[in-house]
Scaffold this motif. Structure first.
Motif, PDB file in Angstrom:
ATOM      1  N   PHE A 430       0.840  -1.199   0.000  1.00  0.00           N
ATOM      2  CA  PHE A 430       0.000   0.000   0.000  1.00  0.00           C
ATOM      3  C   PHE A 430       0.875   1.248   0.000  1.00  0.00           C
ATOM      4  O   PHE A 430       1.967   1.262   0.597  1.00  0.00           O
ATOM      5  CB  PHE A 430      -0.914   0.003   1.232  1.00  0.00           C
ATOM      6  CG  PHE A 430      -2.144  -0.840   1.073  1.00  0.00           C
ATOM      7  CD1 PHE A 430      -3.342  -0.267   0.663  1.00  0.00           C
ATOM      8  CD2 PHE A 430      -2.100  -2.205   1.318  1.00  0.00           C
ATOM      9  CE1 PHE A 430      -4.479  -1.042   0.517  1.00  0.00           C
ATOM     10  CE2 PHE A 430      -3.228  -2.980   1.169  1.00  0.00           C
ATOM     11  CZ  PHE A 430      -4.433  -2.398   0.763  1.00  0.00           C
ATOM     12  N   LEU A 431       0.375   2.282  -0.661  1.00  0.00           N
ATOM     13  CA  LEU A 431       1.092   3.557  -0.650  1.00  0.00           C
ATOM     14  C   LEU A 431       1.112   4.126   0.766  1.00  0.00           C
ATOM     15  O   LEU A 431       0.218   3.843   1.576  1.00  0.00           O
ATOM     16  CB  LEU A 431       0.433   4.548  -1.608  1.00  0.00           C
ATOM     17  CG  LEU A 431       0.906   4.502  -3.072  1.00  0.00           C
ATOM     18  CD1 LEU A 431       0.551   3.164  -3.722  1.00  0.00           C
ATOM     19  CD2 LEU A 431       0.320   5.663  -3.872  1.00  0.00           C
ATOM     20  N   ASP A 434      -1.991   5.496   2.891  1.00  0.00           N
ATOM     21  CA  ASP A 434      -3.171   5.274   2.046  1.00  0.00           C
ATOM     22  C   ASP A 434      -3.701   3.872   2.287  1.00  0.00           C
ATOM     23  O   ASP A 434      -2.940   2.901   2.320  1.00  0.00           O
ATOM     24  CB  ASP A 434      -2.793   5.451   0.582  1.00  0.00           C
ATOM     25  CG  ASP A 434      -4.015   5.666  -0.311  1.00  0.00           C
ATOM     26  OD1 ASP A 434      -5.120   5.274   0.103  1.00  0.00           O
ATOM     27  OD2 ASP A 434      -3.865   6.217  -1.410  1.00  0.00           O
ATOM     28  N   VAL A 435      -5.012   3.754   2.470  1.00  0.00           N
ATOM     29  CA  VAL A 435      -5.632   2.439   2.658  1.00  0.00           C
ATOM     30  C   VAL A 435      -6.465   2.055   1.447  1.00  0.00           C
ATOM     31  O   VAL A 435      -7.129   1.012   1.461  1.00  0.00           O
ATOM     32  CB  VAL A 435      -6.518   2.437   3.919  1.00  0.00           C
ATOM     33  CG1 VAL A 435      -5.689   2.695   5.163  1.00  0.00           C
ATOM     34  CG2 VAL A 435      -7.646   3.450   3.802  1.00  0.00           C
ATOM     35  N   ASN A 436      -6.406   2.850   0.382  1.00  0.00           N
ATOM     36  CA  ASN A 436      -7.236   2.609  -0.797  1.00  0.00           C
ATOM     37  C   ASN A 436      -6.409   2.214  -2.012  1.00  0.00           C
ATOM     38  O   ASN A 436      -6.761   1.286  -2.737  1.00  0.00           O
ATOM     39  CB  ASN A 436      -8.065   3.857  -1.100  1.00  0.00           C
ATOM     40  CG  ASN A 436      -9.117   3.615  -2.157  1.00  0.00           C
ATOM     41  OD1 ASN A 436      -9.691   2.533  -2.237  1.00  0.00           O
ATOM     42  ND2 ASN A 436      -9.372   4.617  -2.989  1.00  0.00           N
ATOM     43  N   ASN A 437      -5.290   2.876  -2.232  1.00  0.00           N
ATOM     44  CA  ASN A 437      -4.466   2.635  -3.423  1.00  0.00           C
ATOM     45  C   ASN A 437      -3.263   1.755  -3.062  1.00  0.00           C
ATOM     46  O   ASN A 437      -2.620   1.967  -2.028  1.00  0.00           O
ATOM     47  CB  ASN A 437      -3.974   3.951  -4.012  1.00  0.00           C
ATOM     48  CG  ASN A 437      -5.126   4.837  -4.473  1.00  0.00           C
ATOM     49  OD1 ASN A 437      -5.917   4.471  -5.330  1.00  0.00           O
ATOM     50  ND2 ASN A 437      -5.226   6.026  -3.888  1.00  0.00           N
ATOM     51  N   ASP A 474       7.794  -2.835  -2.692  1.00  0.00           N
ATOM     52  CA  ASP A 474       7.689  -2.020  -1.475  1.00  0.00           C
ATOM     53  C   ASP A 474       7.595  -0.549  -1.864  1.00  0.00           C
ATOM     54  O   ASP A 474       8.400  -0.055  -2.666  1.00  0.00           O
ATOM     55  CB  ASP A 474       8.902  -2.244  -0.569  1.00  0.00           C
ATOM     56  CG  ASP A 474       8.737  -1.583   0.788  1.00  0.00           C
ATOM     57  OD1 ASP A 474       7.661  -1.731   1.398  1.00  0.00           O
ATOM     58  OD2 ASP A 474       9.676  -0.903   1.238  1.00  0.00           O
ATOM     59  N   CYS A 475       6.605   0.146  -1.285  1.00  0.00           N
ATOM     60  CA  CYS A 475       6.417   1.571  -1.527  1.00  0.00           C
ATOM     61  C   CYS A 475       7.223   2.392  -0.531  1.00  0.00           C
ATOM     62  O   CYS A 475       7.412   1.979   0.626  1.00  0.00           O
ATOM     63  CB  CYS A 475       4.940   1.953  -1.417  1.00  0.00           C
ATOM     64  SG  CYS A 475       3.906   1.255  -2.718  1.00  0.00           S
ATOM     65  N   HIS A 476       7.676   3.551  -0.957  1.00  0.00           N
ATOM     66  CA  HIS A 476       8.452   4.437  -0.090  1.00  0.00           C
ATOM     67  C   HIS A 476       7.539   5.000   1.002  1.00  0.00           C
ATOM     68  O   HIS A 476       6.474   5.553   0.714  1.00  0.00           O
ATOM     69  CB  HIS A 476       9.038   5.584  -0.926  1.00  0.00           C
ATOM     70  CG  HIS A 476      10.168   6.297  -0.271  1.00  0.00           C
ATOM     71  ND1 HIS A 476       9.989   7.159   0.784  1.00  0.00           N
ATOM     72  CD2 HIS A 476      11.515   6.273  -0.509  1.00  0.00           C
ATOM     73  CE1 HIS A 476      11.158   7.640   1.166  1.00  0.00           C
ATOM     74  NE2 HIS A 476      12.101   7.120   0.399  1.00  0.00           N
ATOM     75  N   ILE A 502       4.540   5.823  -9.646  1.00  0.00           N
ATOM     76  CA  ILE A 502       3.189   5.546 -10.147  1.00  0.00           C
ATOM     77  C   ILE A 502       2.755   6.590 -11.174  1.00  0.00           C
ATOM     78  O   ILE A 502       1.751   6.395 -11.866  1.00  0.00           O
ATOM     79  CB  ILE A 502       2.181   5.496  -8.989  1.00  0.00           C
ATOM     80  CG1 ILE A 502       2.170   6.828  -8.227  1.00  0.00           C
ATOM     81  CG2 ILE A 502       2.488   4.347  -8.043  1.00  0.00           C
ATOM     82  CD1 ILE A 502       1.094   6.906  -7.175  1.00  0.00           C
ATOM     83  N   LYS A 503       3.518   7.680 -11.283  1.00  0.00           N
ATOM     84  CA  LYS A 503       3.185   8.715 -12.263  1.00  0.00           C
ATOM     85  C   LYS A 503       3.785   8.432 -13.629  1.00  0.00           C
ATOM     86  O   LYS A 503       3.497   9.155 -14.588  1.00  0.00           O
ATOM     87  CB  LYS A 503       3.682  10.074 -11.769  1.00  0.00           C
ATOM     88  CG  LYS A 503       3.052  10.496 -10.437  1.00  0.00           C
ATOM     89  CD  LYS A 503       3.626  11.816  -9.954  1.00  0.00           C
ATOM     90  CE  LYS A 503       3.012  12.224  -8.622  1.00  0.00           C
ATOM     91  NZ  LYS A 503       3.571  13.501  -8.100  1.00  0.00           N
TER      92      LYS A 503
END
Length: 635
Positions: A430-431, A434-437, A474-476, A502-503
């Protein structure tokens, strides 16, 4: 206490009987004396009149009027009848002459004091009570006319308590008789020999099977193991010395130093470490999951162990297991006693260290509503008051669970790309905040971005660049002055690591220093430009992108020729845990100058990313020119 009350009642009854007997004796004595006075009265009428006259004079001197003439006449009348008629005058003159001859007595008022002398107290002891017992028994012939002895009420006095030595058994008395006894003294203590009760084997087993004994034994064994494994150096020289200075210099040069290993001969031998996770509530606890041991078919297929890095004990704090190999595990972030596991069969299992059992206390059903394929991805997301357990299986099914009820998921969806094929998910992240993306890695060498809620639920974009299945992502998530949450790292079977945003659907940089499968990658929790990776050669690499982007900043190879397949940073960022394919966990300390960021690390990382983006643009231009030249016709 009942015996004591009964004894007091008996003594009260005895005292009452003695008192009645004494009163009866006094009454009989008075009756006897009264009879003698009646016999003497007829012969001494003159003396009675003399006494009556003296009494009247005494009362008159004290100011008290004498008795009336009728009363005195009534008293004297019987006396006159006994005297003859010719003897009346001489008798009267004799009384008058006797009164004149007697001297008038002088009376004074005095104070009368009463004295109560209690009898001697006899002190006795009993096994039940240690209070004074007053023995008030009296002899019948004792003269109590002058002093009336009454026992003082027991409730008006405080009981006198003294130490009483325990009663010795017959066996103890025999032992004391056999030994030569020393001369007893007043202060010599009485030795108490306690008899040890021998239990039968059946009684021992029955006690060992009780829940109270199991709780006590599990808790005390952990404490004793911690104490036995601690090593304390009593020769520490706090003043410092040359040898210590040299050792500190050597340690400063070691950026990765092996601190310890976690391995259990019974539970982790011949098993592969499948996941690692540090506890946020208790930072010293590490949970590790293991797959099946093919050499021990009778043992449980899935094992989860909780290790304690604070103490030097070599055994796990808790042992949990289930019927299916555990492919992923984590601590329930907002429930410090719960451990969650994802199994190869598709079940989600839940263990509780407060319960004296190693099997799960809850598990999800094997049905179409839940998972039916291996679950490699589980994580607890949300806040203290609103959180869920998110799980993804290799068939692309994503479920959201409540830890209070695992009978059915609260929400589920299928992760499909372009509504055509299911994504075989191998890892997800997860980002930050953020609990959605979130982003997922798959077996088809592609990375996808996805969303749980909103207008674009499910898979949204695909990131292609790897040539093998994705093994780790793994997200930063390092907090700081600048937000780097859009960036994430991936590892793959293609021997490479890649940095993404992600951009942008093209990777920013590819790290190609490994020569075997790269199994896992993770950002440092405190340093914005530092991350770790492990590969099949047993190599643990630390990459600091602000210093170097082509080779790792620090590397170490695990002993034994093992393959490292998982890595997890400690929350402090000063150590890292890695697992291998033989069931061993290695804990490495990271040097302070490598682990701790400087003040300018965030700004430097911004410049590093800009350089990597520029290099990515140039790489794309070169690749596009190369493709054009390859497609252009020959002249």
């Amino acid at each position: 206490m009942a015996d004591r009350k009964a004894e007091l009642e008996r003594k009260k009854l005895k005292l009452e009987q003695m008192r009645k007997e004494r009163e009866e004796k006094n009454r009989q004595r008075k009756v006897k004396e009264g009879g003698e006075e009646k016999k003497v009265a007829p012969t001494s009428s003159g003396q009675s009149q003399d006494l009556r006259a003296q009494t009247d004079e005494l009362l008159s001197s004290l100011g008290i009027p004498p008795a009336s003439g009728n009363d005195s006449q009534a008293v004297v009348q019987p006396v006159k009848e006994t005297v003859g008629p010719n003897e009346g005058a001489p008798a009267t003159s004799a009384v008058t002459t006797q009164q004149a001859s007697r001297r008038k007595a002088k009376l004074t008022v005095t104070k009368v004091g009463e004295t109560n002398i209690p009898p001697r107290e006899n002190v006795t002891y009993s096994k039940e009570t240690q209070t004074i017992v007053v023995d008030t028994t009296e002899k019948e012939d004792e003269d109590t006319d002058s002093i009336d002895v009454h026992p003082a009420p027991t409730h008006h006095k405080m009981p006198h308590v003294e130490n009483v030595h325990p009663t010795l058994t017959q066996e103890d008395i025999q032992k004391q008789e056999e030994k030569p006894s020393a001369p007893a003294t007043k202060d010599s203590p009485v030795t108490m020999v306690k008899k040890v009760i021998e239990l039968s084997e059946e009684e021992k087993k029955q006690i060992m099977m009780t829940e109270e004994f199991q709780t006590f034994f599990n808790k005390t064994t952990r404490v004793v193991e911690r104490a036995l494994d601690e090593e304390i150096d009593i020769f520490v020289d706090y003043a410092g010395g040359e040898s210590e200075d040299m050792e500190s210099d050597l340690r400063a040069g070691e950026r990765l130093k092996l601190q310890r290993n976690f391995f259990d001969e019974r539970w982790s031998k011949h098993r592969t470490v499948t996941s690692l996770d540090w506890s946020k509530q208790h930072p010293e606890l590490l949970v590790a999951s293991y797959n099946a041991n093919e050499d021990s078919p009778n043992d449980p297929d899935g094992v989860t162990l909780i290790w304690n890095s604070k103490f030097k004990k070599t055994t796990p704090e808790y042992v949990f297991h289930c019927q299916s190999p555990v492919m992923s595990s984590c601590f329930a972030e907002f429930h410090p006693n719960l451990v969650v596991g994802g199994t190869y069969s598709g079940q989600i299992v839940l263990w509780d260290n407060r319960v004296n059992k190693r099997t799960p206390i809850q598990r999800t059903p094997l049905s179409a509503a839940a998972h039916t394929h291996p679950v490699y991805c589980i994580n607890v997301v949300g806040t203290q008051n609103a959180h869920n357990l998110i799980s993804v299986s290799t068939d692309g099914k994503m479920c959201s669970w409540s830890l209070d009820m695992l009978s059915q998921p609260q929400d589920s969806m299928e992760l499909q790309h372009k509504q055509s094929k299911a994504v075989a998910v191998t890892c997800f992240s997860f980002l930050s905040g953020d609990v959605n993306n979130f982003v997922v890695g798959s077996e088809d060498c592609t990375v996808y971005t996805a969303c749980r809620h909103g207008g674009k639920t499910g898979i949204s974009e695909a990131f292609e660049g790897h040539m093998g299945p994705i093994t780790g992502i793994d997200c930063h998530n390092v907090p700081g002055q600048i937000d780097f949450s859009p960036y994430f790292l991936t590892s793959s079977f293609d021997w490479t690591l890649k940095l993404w945003s992600i951009k942008d659907q093209k990777f920013l940089h590819s790290f190609e220093d490994n020569s075997d499968y790269v199994y896992d990658v993770q950002w440092s929790p405190i340093h914005p430009a530092l991350f770790a990776s492990v590969d099949g050669d047993g190599r643990l690499d630390l990459w600091n992108l602000n210093n170097e982007t082509e080779v790792p900043t620090a590397s170490v190879v695990a002993e034994g020729g093992v393959a490292l397949n998982h890595c997890r940073w400690h929350g402090s960022g000063s150590s890292i845990a890695v697992g291998d394919d033989v069931g061993r966990i290695h804990i490495y300390d990271v040097a302070e100058n490598t682990a701790n960021p400087k003040m300018d690390e965030w700004s430097r990382f911004v410049r590093t990313l800009q350089e990597l983006k520029q290099q990515a643009v140039e790489r794309e231009e070169e690749s596009s020119l190369g493709s054009v030249s390859m497609t252009s016709p020959l002249r």
